[in-house]
Design an enzyme around this catalytic site. Structure first.
Site, mmCIF file in Angstrom:
data_model
loop_
_atom_site.group_PDB
_atom_site.id
_atom_site.type_symbol
_atom_site.label_atom_id
_atom_site.label_comp_id
_atom_site.label_asym_id
_atom_site.label_seq_id
_atom_site.Cartn_x
_atom_site.Cartn_y
_atom_site.Cartn_z
ATOM 1 N N CYS A 8 0.866 -1.187 0.000
ATOM 2 C CA CYS A 8 0.000 0.000 0.000
ATOM 3 C C CYS A 8 0.899 1.233 0.000
ATOM 4 O O CYS A 8 2.056 1.153 -0.424
ATOM 5 C CB CYS A 8 -0.993 -0.027 1.160
ATOM 6 S SG CYS A 8 -0.260 -0.025 2.807
ATOM 7 N N ASN A 11 2.288 1.449 4.362
ATOM 8 C CA ASN A 11 2.603 0.179 5.051
ATOM 9 C C ASN A 11 2.327 0.267 6.558
ATOM 10 O O ASN A 11 3.002 -0.358 7.360
ATOM 11 C CB ASN A 11 4.066 -0.258 4.799
ATOM 12 C CG ASN A 11 4.377 -1.706 5.207
ATOM 13 O OD1 ASN A 11 5.508 -2.021 5.580
ATOM 14 N ND2 ASN A 11 3.414 -2.585 5.161
ATOM 15 N N CYS A 13 -1.406 0.942 7.491
ATOM 16 C CA CYS A 13 -2.846 0.674 7.695
ATOM 17 C C CYS A 13 -3.309 -0.594 6.972
ATOM 18 O O CYS A 13 -3.757 -1.545 7.609
ATOM 19 C CB CYS A 13 -3.696 1.856 7.215
ATOM 20 S SG CYS A 13 -3.407 3.389 8.120
ATOM 21 N N ARG A 14 -3.238 -0.609 5.632
ATOM 22 C CA ARG A 14 -3.867 -1.703 4.867
ATOM 23 C C ARG A 14 -2.956 -2.905 4.658
ATOM 24 O O ARG A 14 -3.365 -4.047 4.924
ATOM 25 C CB ARG A 14 -4.351 -1.168 3.511
ATOM 26 C CG ARG A 14 -5.502 -0.192 3.626
ATOM 27 C CD ARG A 14 -5.725 0.570 2.337
ATOM 28 N NE ARG A 14 -4.595 1.444 2.028
ATOM 29 C CZ ARG A 14 -4.429 2.103 0.904
ATOM 30 N NH1 ARG A 14 -5.318 1.983 -0.061
ATOM 31 N NH2 ARG A 14 -3.381 2.897 0.732
ATOM 32 N N SER A 15 -1.748 -2.695 4.154
ATOM 33 C CA SER A 15 -0.935 -3.881 3.827
ATOM 34 C C SER A 15 -0.485 -4.664 5.075
ATOM 35 O O SER A 15 -0.340 -5.891 4.986
ATOM 36 C CB SER A 15 0.257 -3.543 2.916
ATOM 37 O OG SER A 15 1.104 -2.573 3.475
ATOM 38 N N ASP A 117 -8.365 3.868 1.367
ATOM 39 C CA ASP A 117 -7.258 4.243 2.243
ATOM 40 C C ASP A 117 -7.826 4.746 3.567
ATOM 41 O O ASP A 117 -8.435 5.815 3.609
ATOM 42 C CB ASP A 117 -6.454 5.348 1.558
ATOM 43 C CG ASP A 117 -5.233 5.730 2.356
ATOM 44 O OD1 ASP A 117 -5.140 5.349 3.536
ATOM 45 O OD2 ASP A 117 -4.368 6.415 1.793
HETATM 46 P P1 4NP Z 1 -1.731 2.820 4.150
HETATM 47 O O1 4NP Z 1 -2.338 4.187 4.684
HETATM 48 O O2 4NP Z 1 -1.236 3.107 2.756
HETATM 49 O O3 4NP Z 1 -2.913 1.890 4.143
HETATM 50 O O4 4NP Z 1 -0.642 2.411 5.103
HETATM 51 C C1 4NP Z 1 -1.651 5.397 4.647
HETATM 52 C C2 4NP Z 1 -0.719 5.691 5.603
HETATM 53 C C3 4NP Z 1 -0.067 6.905 5.579
HETATM 54 C C4 4NP Z 1 -0.343 7.830 4.593
HETATM 55 C C5 4NP Z 1 -1.266 7.524 3.616
HETATM 56 C C6 4NP Z 1 -1.919 6.303 3.643
HETATM 57 N N1 4NP Z 1 0.285 9.089 4.592
HETATM 58 O O5 4NP Z 1 -0.019 9.926 3.717
HETATM 59 O O6 4NP Z 1 1.175 9.354 5.440
#
Ligand code: 4NP
Length: 146
Positions: A8, A11, A13-15, A117
């Site tokens: 994602c 790294n 939240c989702r992955s 997201d």
């Molecule tokens: P992830 O979520 O891609 O599911 O881990 C996010 C975590 C951080 C950010 C965006 C999405 N960020 O912009 O910092």
């Protein structure tokens, strides 16, 4: 042994949920598959998963609290048999980074949907849906490569 990388943006939240769900299913079903996760960005390198992801996983008896975020690296594209993006922007970023054939998690039983997201969600609400979508896609992938 097949190796799968879930990717994602951050790294956190989702992955990490995809990694935790996959590892849980693999150990319950004695599969010979290894799994990792990574982010296309460097934003959160070294951080543990976001608290809401840790909490929703915990509700399902999956402990992702000690995972640590890392960034995708070029050697991943040689090392892993399957590289799975959680949404289309992850796929686009992977291609820019040189990954030839990233696959979309949503193409495994989710009608091609992106996993939303949840980083910008207002609170915990919504993480349950994200968990369920990821679980469906991950289990379908693992069943397909058994
Ligand atoms: P992830 O979520 O891609 O599911 O881990 C996010 C975590 C951080 C950010 C965006 C999405 N960020 O912009 O910092």
């Amino acid at each position: 042994m097949k190796k799968i990388l879930f990717v994602c943006l951050g790294n956190i939240c989702r992955s990490p949920l995809a990694e935790g769900i996959a590892k849980d299913y693999i150990s319950q079903n004695n599969l010979d598959i290894s799994v990792d996760s990574a982010g296309t960005s460097s934003f959160h390198i070294g951080e543990n998963p976001c608290p809401h992801s840790i909490d929703i996983a915990k509700e399902k008896n999956i402990d992702i609290s000690s995972l640590k975020a890392r960034q995708v690296k070029k050697s991943d594209f040689e090392e892993f048999d399957l590289i799975i993006g959680l949404d289309r922007s992850n796929i686009a970023n992977l291609k820019i980074m040189g990954c030839k054939q990233p696959l979309l998690l949503g193409d495994f039983g989710l009608d091609g949907e992106d996993i939303p997201d949840p980083y910008f969600f207002d609170g915990f609400e919504g993480f349950g849906k994200v968990f369920d979508m990821i679980e469906t896609g991950v289990i379908n992938i693992l069943k397909s490569i058994k």
